[in-house]
Write a protein that holds these residues in place. Structure first.
Motif, PDB file in Angstrom:
ATOM      1  N   ALA A  52       0.828  -1.206   0.000  1.00  0.00           N
ATOM      2  CA  ALA A  52       0.000   0.000   0.000  1.00  0.00           C
ATOM      3  C   ALA A  52       0.863   1.256   0.000  1.00  0.00           C
ATOM      4  CB  ALA A  52      -0.931   0.000   1.213  1.00  0.00           C
ATOM      5  N   VAL A  53       1.923   1.273   0.810  1.00  0.00           N
ATOM      6  CA  VAL A  53       2.813   2.446   0.846  1.00  0.00           C
ATOM      7  C   VAL A  53       3.402   2.703  -0.538  1.00  0.00           C
ATOM      8  CG1 VAL A  53       4.967   3.374   1.781  1.00  0.00           C
ATOM      9  CG2 VAL A  53       3.351   2.218   3.297  1.00  0.00           C
ATOM     10  N   SER A  54       3.852   1.655  -1.222  1.00  0.00           N
ATOM     11  CA  SER A  54       4.410   1.814  -2.562  1.00  0.00           C
ATOM     12  C   SER A  54       3.377   2.358  -3.537  1.00  0.00           C
ATOM     13  CB  SER A  54       4.956   0.470  -3.067  1.00  0.00           C
ATOM     14  OG  SER A  54       6.047   0.040  -2.291  1.00  0.00           O
ATOM     15  N   ALA A  55       2.158   1.859  -3.425  1.00  0.00           N
ATOM     16  CA  ALA A  55       1.101   2.305  -4.333  1.00  0.00           C
ATOM     17  C   ALA A  55       0.817   3.788  -4.189  1.00  0.00           C
ATOM     18  CB  ALA A  55      -0.171   1.502  -4.080  1.00  0.00           C
ATOM     19  N   TYR A  56       0.810   4.301  -2.968  1.00  0.00           N
ATOM     20  CA  TYR A  56       0.475   5.709  -2.729  1.00  0.00           C
ATOM     21  C   TYR A  56       1.666   6.651  -2.916  1.00  0.00           C
ATOM     22  CZ  TYR A  56      -3.905   4.045  -0.665  1.00  0.00           C
ATOM     23  OH  TYR A  56      -5.127   3.447  -0.456  1.00  0.00           O
ATOM     24  N   THR A  57       2.869   6.184  -2.609  1.00  0.00           N
ATOM     25  CA  THR A  57       4.026   7.087  -2.588  1.00  0.00           C
ATOM     26  C   THR A  57       4.950   6.959  -3.786  1.00  0.00           C
ATOM     27  OG1 THR A  57       5.484   5.566  -1.373  1.00  0.00           O
ATOM     28  CG2 THR A  57       4.011   6.977  -0.064  1.00  0.00           C
ATOM     29  N   GLY A  58       4.951   5.810  -4.437  1.00  0.00           N
ATOM     30  CA  GLY A  58       5.906   5.585  -5.509  1.00  0.00           C
ATOM     31  C   GLY A  58       7.238   5.057  -5.025  1.00  0.00           C
TER      32      GLY A  58
END
Length: 265
Positions: A52-58
Motif C-alpha cells: 500500500a505504501v508503494s502504491a500511494y508514494t511511488g
C-alpha cells in the motif's frame, strides 16, 4: 439501494505508483496465490503494508511479507480457509495478529493494532480504493487509515515515521484530515508530533497539512499547558513499545496503560 462497502465494484480505482521488491520468485508466487485464494474465499480483506505504501508514494523497497487487514470477526475465517488448503497457520497474538506460512514465506492477517487503539471496522472498507496488486484487483487500506495504522509503530526495532511523512507528502490530497483527527482524537498529541515532524522534514511543504488542523491541535496544546499535571503517573510509551518502556512500570512506579493506577486522595 446503497452499495456494499466491501464490494470491489463500489470502490474508487487508483493506479499504483510503484510496487515493492519481493525477496524471491517463490515469495511473490506465494503472495499472488494468497491474494487469489482470499478473493475466491469471498471474505472481505484489505492489502496494507509496503504494497500500500508503494502504491500511494511511488517508493519501491524490499518487503519480507504481505500484510492483510480484515475485521476481527473474519480473521479466524481467513486462517481457517488457508489451514483447509494445507498451509501452516499461526495465531501469534489473539489480540491482533495471525500468520499464514509456507516455508520461509508468510503473510500477516491483522485485525487491530497491537496496542488496541485501531480495530479494523466497516469504515475502513468504505474508504478503501481498488488497485492492482500482483496482477489482481484488490482493495488497499485507504491513505487515511494507513497513516493511522503507522502512527503508533515506534520502537527500537521499527519506526514508521518515515512512512507517515512520505504518505503526507505524496498522498495528502487523498487523506481525509477530519477523519484522521477523529481516529486519533484521544491521542491527538501523537498526530501533532507526526505533523511537526513532517514540517521539519519538508519546510517547503508545510502548507500541505491543512491550517485548520494545525490550529486545532496547537490550540489544544495551548489549553493543556495551563492545566495541572495528571494525578496518575502513567507511561503511555507502552502504547508504542511495551518492551522499551517496561522499566517505567516495573521499577519507576508509573501506571501501565491497561491499569487504573494510583491517585492521590
Amino acid at each position: 439501494m446503497t452499495s456494499d462497502p466491501h464490494s470491489l465494484a463500489s470502490a474508487v480505482a487508483i493506479d499504483a505508483r510503484a510496487k515493492p521488491v519481493v525477496d524471491s520468485a517463490e515469495a511473490e508466487a506465494f503472495y499472488a496465490h494468497a491474494i487469489g485464494e482470499l478473493l475466491n474465499s469471498g471474505i472481505p480483506f484489505l492489502v496494507a503494508g509496503t504494497f500500500a505504501v508503494s502504491a500511494y508514494t511511488g517508493i519501491s523497497r524490499a518487503t519480507k511479507d504481505l500484510d492483510i487487514f480484515c475485521k476481527a470477526g473474519d480473521w479466524p475465517r481467513i486462517l481457517g480457509h488457508f489451514q483447509a488448503l494445507g498451509e501452516r497457520v499461526e495465531v501469534e497474538d489473539e489480540r491482533w495478529l495471525g500468520k499464514v506460512r509456507r516455508g520461509e514465506d508468510f503473510f500477516d492477517v491483522i485485525f487491530a493494532s497491537s496496542n488496541g487503539t485501531m480495530p479494523v471496522s466497516d469504515s475502513w472498507f468504505e474508504h478503501a480504493p481498488r488497485a492492482k496488486v500482483l496482477g489482481r484487483e484488490v482493495r488497499l487500506v485507504g491513505p487515511t487509515e494507513l497513516v493511522w495504522s503507522k502512527c503508533f509503530v515506534q520502537n527500537r526495532d521499527r519506526y514508521d515515521g518515515p512512512d507517515v511523512a512520505h504518505l503526507i507528502l505524496r498522498a495528502h490530497d487523498q487523506i481525509d484530515w477530519k477523519r484522521l483527527l477523529a481516529h486519533m482524537e484521544v491521542h491527538w498529541e501523537v498526530l501533532l508530533v507526526h505533523l511537526l515532524n513532517f514540517r521539519w522534514i519538508y519546510p517547503g511543504e508545510r502548507e500541505t497539512v491543512p491550517a485548520w488542523l494545525m490550529d486545532e491541535l496547537l490550540d489544544r496544546l495551548h489549553h493543556q499547558r495551563r492545566l495541572p499535571p495528571p494525578r496518575v503517573r502513567v507511561c503511555r510509551g507502552r502504547m508504542f513499545s511495551t518492551a522499551d518502556y517496561e522499566i517505567d512500570v516495573r521499577e519507576w512506579d508509573f501506571a501501565d496503560i491497561d491499569s487504573n493506577g494510583g491517585s492521590a486522595s
